[in-house]
Scaffold this motif. Sequence first.
Motif, PDB file in Angstrom:
ATOM      1  N   TYR A   1      35.486  35.107  47.219  1.00 54.31           N
ATOM      2  CA  TYR A   1      36.491  35.986  47.900  1.00 54.31           C
ATOM      3  C   TYR A   1      36.108  37.322  48.141  1.00 54.31           C
ATOM      4  O   TYR A   1      35.796  38.064  47.271  1.00 54.31           O
ATOM      5  CB  TYR A   1      37.836  35.649  47.137  1.00 54.31           C
ATOM      6  CG  TYR A   1      38.232  34.487  46.681  1.00 54.31           C
ATOM      7  CD1 TYR A   1      39.433  33.755  47.499  1.00 54.31           C
ATOM      8  CD2 TYR A   1      37.964  33.802  45.926  1.00 54.31           C
ATOM      9  CE1 TYR A   1      39.741  32.367  47.482  1.00 54.31           C
ATOM     10  CE2 TYR A   1      38.346  32.292  45.387  1.00 54.31           C
ATOM     11  CZ  TYR A   1      39.210  31.709  46.333  1.00 54.31           C
ATOM     12  OH  TYR A   1      39.727  30.439  46.011  1.00 54.31           O
ATOM     13  N   ASN A   2      36.445  37.722  49.549  1.00 54.42           N
ATOM     14  CA  ASN A   2      36.179  39.064  49.824  1.00 54.42           C
ATOM     15  C   ASN A   2      37.212  39.946  49.258  1.00 54.42           C
ATOM     16  O   ASN A   2      36.877  41.086  48.600  1.00 54.42           O
ATOM     17  CB  ASN A   2      36.226  39.193  51.336  1.00 54.42           C
ATOM     18  CG  ASN A   2      35.131  38.361  52.061  1.00 54.42           C
ATOM     19  OD1 ASN A   2      34.076  38.652  51.670  1.00 54.42           O
ATOM     20  ND2 ASN A   2      35.647  37.845  53.464  1.00 54.42           N
ATOM     21  N   ASP A   3      38.276  39.538  48.898  1.00 49.29           N
ATOM     22  CA  ASP A   3      39.422  40.207  48.384  1.00 49.29           C
ATOM     23  C   ASP A   3      39.933  39.044  47.048  1.00 49.29           C
ATOM     24  O   ASP A   3      40.723  38.734  47.042  1.00 49.29           O
ATOM     25  CB  ASP A   3      40.581  40.503  49.116  1.00 49.29           C
ATOM     26  CG  ASP A   3      41.748  41.508  48.259  1.00 49.29           C
ATOM     27  OD1 ASP A   3      41.202  41.872  47.262  1.00 49.29           O
ATOM     28  OD2 ASP A   3      42.583  41.761  49.228  1.00 49.29           O
ATOM     29  N   PRO A   4      39.237  39.650  45.977  1.00 53.99           N
ATOM     30  CA  PRO A   4      39.630  38.690  44.723  1.00 53.99           C
ATOM     31  C   PRO A   4      41.120  38.925  44.353  1.00 53.99           C
ATOM     32  O   PRO A   4      41.522  37.795  43.562  1.00 53.99           O
ATOM     33  CB  PRO A   4      38.658  39.481  43.579  1.00 53.99           C
ATOM     34  CG  PRO A   4      37.631  40.052  44.292  1.00 53.99           C
ATOM     35  CD  PRO A   4      38.246  40.536  45.478  1.00 53.99           C
ATOM     36  N   VAL A   5      41.854  39.622  44.834  1.00 57.05           N
ATOM     37  CA  VAL A   5      43.108  39.934  44.383  1.00 57.05           C
ATOM     38  C   VAL A   5      43.793  38.923  45.133  1.00 57.05           C
ATOM     39  O   VAL A   5      45.124  38.374  44.564  1.00 57.05           O
ATOM     40  CB  VAL A   5      43.768  41.308  44.906  1.00 57.05           C
ATOM     41  CG1 VAL A   5      45.334  41.513  44.584  1.00 57.05           C
ATOM     42  CG2 VAL A   5      42.970  42.407  43.970  1.00 57.05           C
ATOM     43  N   LYS A   6      43.318  38.346  46.019  1.00 56.97           N
ATOM     44  CA  LYS A   6      44.153  37.174  46.947  1.00 56.97           C
ATOM     45  C   LYS A   6      43.819  35.850  46.515  1.00 56.97           C
ATOM     46  O   LYS A   6      44.073  34.963  47.320  1.00 56.97           O
ATOM     47  CB  LYS A   6      43.973  37.501  48.249  1.00 56.97           C
ATOM     48  CG  LYS A   6      44.595  39.062  48.801  1.00 56.97           C
ATOM     49  CD  LYS A   6      44.501  38.817  50.363  1.00 56.97           C
ATOM     50  CE  LYS A   6      45.079  40.302  50.856  1.00 56.97           C
ATOM     51  NZ  LYS A   6      44.882  40.477  52.264  1.00 56.97           N
ATOM     52  N   SER A   7      42.936  35.704  45.571  1.00 57.07           N
ATOM     53  CA  SER A   7      42.445  34.552  44.855  1.00 57.07           C
ATOM     54  C   SER A   7      43.310  33.800  44.263  1.00 57.07           C
ATOM     55  O   SER A   7      44.311  34.616  43.500  1.00 57.07           O
ATOM     56  CB  SER A   7      40.984  34.852  44.360  1.00 57.07           C
ATOM     57  OG  SER A   7      41.151  35.288  43.090  1.00 57.07           O
TER      58      SER A   7
ATOM     59  N   CYS B   1      35.227  43.467  41.402  1.00 60.23           N
ATOM     60  CA  CYS B   1      36.208  44.414  41.974  1.00 60.23           C
ATOM     61  C   CYS B   1      35.564  45.324  42.773  1.00 60.23           C
ATOM     62  O   CYS B   1      35.830  46.171  43.787  1.00 60.23           O
ATOM     63  CB  CYS B   1      37.344  44.714  41.166  1.00 60.23           C
ATOM     64  SG  CYS B   1      38.407  43.376  40.934  1.00 60.23           S
ATOM     65  N   SER B   2      34.441  45.749  42.217  1.00 60.54           N
ATOM     66  CA  SER B   2      33.726  47.011  42.753  1.00 60.54           C
ATOM     67  C   SER B   2      32.843  46.739  43.758  1.00 60.54           C
ATOM     68  O   SER B   2      32.092  47.384  44.263  1.00 60.54           O
ATOM     69  CB  SER B   2      33.010  47.707  41.563  1.00 60.54           C
ATOM     70  OG  SER B   2      34.034  48.159  40.582  1.00 60.54           O
ATOM     71  N   ARG B   3      32.570  45.282  44.264  1.00 63.93           N
ATOM     72  CA  ARG B   3      31.783  44.547  44.895  1.00 63.93           C
ATOM     73  C   ARG B   3      30.552  44.784  44.578  1.00 63.93           C
ATOM     74  O   ARG B   3      29.442  44.786  45.428  1.00 63.93           O
ATOM     75  CB  ARG B   3      32.032  45.175  46.666  1.00 63.93           C
ATOM     76  CG  ARG B   3      33.696  45.113  46.923  1.00 63.93           C
ATOM     77  CD  ARG B   3      34.256  43.797  46.752  1.00 63.93           C
ATOM     78  NE  ARG B   3      33.628  42.703  47.289  1.00 63.93           N
ATOM     79  CZ  ARG B   3      33.612  41.310  46.837  1.00 63.93           C
ATOM     80  NH1 ARG B   3      34.345  40.834  46.077  1.00 63.93           N
ATOM     81  NH2 ARG B   3      33.327  40.285  47.499  1.00 63.93           N
TER      82      ARG B   3
ATOM     83  N   PHE C   1      43.823  35.385  40.659  1.00 64.43           N
ATOM     84  CA  PHE C   1      44.384  37.013  40.713  1.00 64.43           C
ATOM     85  C   PHE C   1      44.943  37.357  39.427  1.00 64.43           C
ATOM     86  O   PHE C   1      44.590  38.514  39.152  1.00 64.43           O
ATOM     87  CB  PHE C   1      45.370  37.293  41.863  1.00 64.43           C
ATOM     88  CG  PHE C   1      46.565  36.428  41.418  1.00 64.43           C
ATOM     89  CD1 PHE C   1      47.503  37.164  40.892  1.00 64.43           C
ATOM     90  CD2 PHE C   1      46.799  35.230  42.142  1.00 64.43           C
ATOM     91  CE1 PHE C   1      49.040  36.586  40.611  1.00 64.43           C
ATOM     92  CE2 PHE C   1      48.081  34.507  41.670  1.00 64.43           C
ATOM     93  CZ  PHE C   1      49.189  35.435  40.806  1.00 64.43           C
TER      94      PHE C   1
ATOM     95  N   CYS D   1      28.319  42.622  43.713  1.00 62.54           N
ATOM     96  CA  CYS D   1      28.118  41.365  43.185  1.00 62.54           C
ATOM     97  C   CYS D   1      26.897  40.876  42.770  1.00 62.54           C
ATOM     98  O   CYS D   1      26.823  39.968  41.689  1.00 62.54           O
ATOM     99  CB  CYS D   1      28.472  40.520  44.755  1.00 62.54           C
ATOM    100  SG  CYS D   1      29.962  40.417  45.263  1.00 62.54           S
TER     101      CYS D   1
END
Length: 253
Positions: A180-186, A143-145, A189, A147
């Motif tokens: 996912y660029n935005d894990p919340v939308k995976s 979430c902090s990117r 989630f 990776c």
Amino acid sequence: MDVDPRRYENIERNITLTIHDNTAFSSISNFSLTSSSTILSFAVAGFRFSAINENDVRDIILSYLIHNCFKESAESFIACTGMQQPADYLENMEKRRRIVHSVLEGNAHKAIELTEQLAQDILENNKDLLFDLLSLRFVELVCSRKCTKALEFAQTKLSPFGKEQKYREKLEDFMALLAYNDPVKSPMFHLLSLEYRQQVADCLNRTILAYFNLPSDTAMEKLIQQVTVVRQCLSQGLGQDGPFSLKDFLKSR
């Protein structure tokens, strides 16, 4: 968030009613439900004449506050009721509170460190819980990117769990977050949600309590569970569509 001290009066009243329910019904749990009217007559008599010790109610409330690390509320409740402060409860509760809050605030690394400081073998002897905490740490890095750091962490800390089938599927779900660029939308989630962290925090709190030979479940939870089961059985025996209500039954007599 701590319980509002102004709600103590209502809490005591509700717990008293729950104990009345449990007292009235506990001794009839082995009877056949085909004789529901006889059972209910006995239950009503027990409800009307059973005496509840006020100190028992207060002990139940205090144990709930201590169990869930509501330090300020526990202190206020003790002060308001004049109860005797349990020996050494503050020190243990404060340590558990810091650990639980670390998990909820998204700092699994700190939670692991504090748990190991409290007792090194708690996590050593509970592999499932250790996996959950390490997985939360991985999620925090994703979430902090961070990776690259997340991948390194997964290789050193999580990959050993992949040797066991029961961890493999969950590992795949966690690793998929990297795509996912935005894990919340995976689709995964829920692994990032407060509800998931709360689940891990509750498990960790119960594990610590059990480690120190303290009840892992509160008396309040057990009372509610018992009353719920008995009410469900009575509703089935009476052929009611909804849940059984002792209060409504008393009004109809």
